[in-house]
Structures are given as C-alpha cells and as structure tokens.
Design a protein around this motif. Structure first.
Motif, PDB file in Angstrom:
ATOM      1  N   GLY A 182     -11.117  -1.105   8.705  1.00 16.61           N
ATOM      2  CA  GLY A 182     -11.319  -1.414   7.318  1.00 16.61           C
ATOM      3  C   GLY A 182      -9.971  -1.968   6.822  1.00 16.61           C
ATOM      4  O   GLY A 182     -10.040  -2.393   5.630  1.00 16.61           O
ATOM      5  N   TRP A 183      -9.049  -2.191   7.311  1.00 16.91           N
ATOM      6  CA  TRP A 183      -7.921  -2.843   6.828  1.00 16.91           C
ATOM      7  C   TRP A 183      -7.315  -3.817   7.447  1.00 16.91           C
ATOM      8  O   TRP A 183      -6.061  -4.099   7.484  1.00 16.91           O
ATOM      9  N   CYS A 184      -7.830  -4.416   8.396  1.00 12.38           N
ATOM     10  CA  CYS A 184      -7.543  -5.467   9.427  1.00 12.38           C
ATOM     11  C   CYS A 184      -6.669  -6.341   8.608  1.00 12.38           C
ATOM     12  O   CYS A 184      -5.554  -6.788   9.144  1.00 12.38           O
ATOM     13  N   PHE A 192      -1.183  -8.990   6.304  1.00 14.17           N
ATOM     14  CA  PHE A 192      -0.474  -9.371   5.319  1.00 14.17           C
ATOM     15  C   PHE A 192       0.890  -8.416   5.348  1.00 14.17           C
ATOM     16  O   PHE A 192       1.762  -9.120   4.884  1.00 14.17           O
ATOM     17  N   VAL A 193       0.570  -7.211   5.209  1.00 11.63           N
ATOM     18  CA  VAL A 193       1.685  -6.341   5.247  1.00 11.63           C
ATOM     19  C   VAL A 193       2.843  -6.597   6.303  1.00 11.63           C
ATOM     20  O   VAL A 193       4.137  -6.754   6.075  1.00 11.63           O
ATOM     21  N   MET A 194       2.437  -6.784   7.315  1.00  9.38           N
ATOM     22  CA  MET A 194       3.375  -7.046   8.703  1.00  9.38           C
ATOM     23  C   MET A 194       3.952  -8.354   8.306  1.00  9.38           C
ATOM     24  O   MET A 194       5.025  -8.450   8.638  1.00  9.38           O
ATOM     25  N   THR A 195       3.462  -9.319   7.862  1.00  7.53           N
ATOM     26  CA  THR A 195       3.787 -10.521   7.652  1.00  7.53           C
ATOM     27  C   THR A 195       5.054 -10.395   6.374  1.00  7.53           C
ATOM     28  O   THR A 195       6.398 -11.048   6.604  1.00  7.53           O
ATOM     29  N   VAL A 196       4.664  -9.795   5.346  1.00  4.39           N
ATOM     30  CA  VAL A 196       5.629  -9.380   4.481  1.00  4.39           C
ATOM     31  C   VAL A 196       6.924  -8.859   4.716  1.00  4.39           C
ATOM     32  O   VAL A 196       8.127  -9.260   4.327  1.00  4.39           O
ATOM     33  N   VAL A 197       6.693  -7.695   5.471  1.00  2.00           N
ATOM     34  CA  VAL A 197       7.676  -7.036   5.979  1.00  2.00           C
ATOM     35  C   VAL A 197       8.651  -7.784   7.019  1.00  2.00           C
ATOM     36  O   VAL A 197       9.871  -7.749   6.968  1.00  2.00           O
ATOM     37  N   MET A 198       8.365  -8.584   8.144  1.00  2.00           N
ATOM     38  CA  MET A 198       8.835  -9.598   8.770  1.00  2.00           C
ATOM     39  C   MET A 198       9.657 -10.421   7.932  1.00  2.00           C
ATOM     40  O   MET A 198      10.735 -10.920   8.387  1.00  2.00           O
ATOM     41  N   VAL A 199       9.179 -11.068   6.965  1.00  2.00           N
ATOM     42  CA  VAL A 199       9.768 -12.295   6.191  1.00  2.00           C
ATOM     43  C   VAL A 199      11.050 -11.452   5.562  1.00  2.00           C
ATOM     44  O   VAL A 199      12.073 -12.024   5.405  1.00  2.00           O
ATOM     45  N   LEU A 200      10.798 -10.196   5.162  1.00  2.00           N
ATOM     46  CA  LEU A 200      11.773  -9.512   4.123  1.00  2.00           C
ATOM     47  C   LEU A 200      12.804  -9.101   5.377  1.00  2.00           C
ATOM     48  O   LEU A 200      14.396  -9.063   4.937  1.00  2.00           O
TER      49      LEU A 200
END
Length: 91
Positions: free
Chosen positions: A7-9, A14-22
């Motif tokens: 349900g949150w695929c 998106f969260v993983m992308t933001v965390v990696m960029v940070l």
C-alpha cells in the motif's frame, strides 16, 4: 514471481530517494569541510617564519610590514621614509 504491494510502494521509493540524496549531500559536505579545515590550518604559517606572538603581529616587525606596504604600492616613498623614521625614533 509475485510482488507484495503493502500500500505504500511508491511512497517508499520516494522516501528512500530523499534519504539517499541527503546522505550523499552530508557526506560531500563533510569531505569539503575536512579538506577546508586541513588546508586552512597550514595556511597561516610559512616555513622559516617565527611562531606567532614573538614580536607581535605574527612575529613580523613593524618595519617589515611597512616595507611590504611600500613594495605593494600602498604608500608612497615620502610616507614610507617618514613612518620608518618615526618607528626607528620610538626604539
């Protein structure tokens, strides 16, 4: 092969992308800060010059500073001679 869709695929991606960029931004900023710190620690001290605080103004005499200003063209010859005479008078 079956994919589980909890349900949150797309939100997870998106969260993983933001965390990696940070993470990589912080890593690069840390490396830049470390290089800046290491290079600025050695910038002020020149080989062969006395350590700071021996004769004031980083170990350089007032006459040396005056000669440097004259060499750079910040002051004229008349002003240089006048100030040099004043400095030597004060000894």
């Amino acid at each position: 092969m079956m994919w589980y869709d909890g349900g949150w695929c797309w939100g997870g991606w998106f969260v993983m992308t933001v965390v990696m960029v940070l993470f990589f931004a912080l890593l690069i900023a840390g490396i830049v800060a470390l290089v800046h710190y290491l290079t600025s620690a050695h910038r002020g001290h020149q080989p062969g010059s006395p350590p700071s605080g021996e004769h004031g103004w980083g170990g350089r005499r007032a006459e040396d500073l005056l000669a440097e200003r004259f060499a750079r063209g910040e002051i004229g010859e008349d002003e240089y001679k006048r100030r040099l005479a004043l400095l030597r008078e004060q000894r």
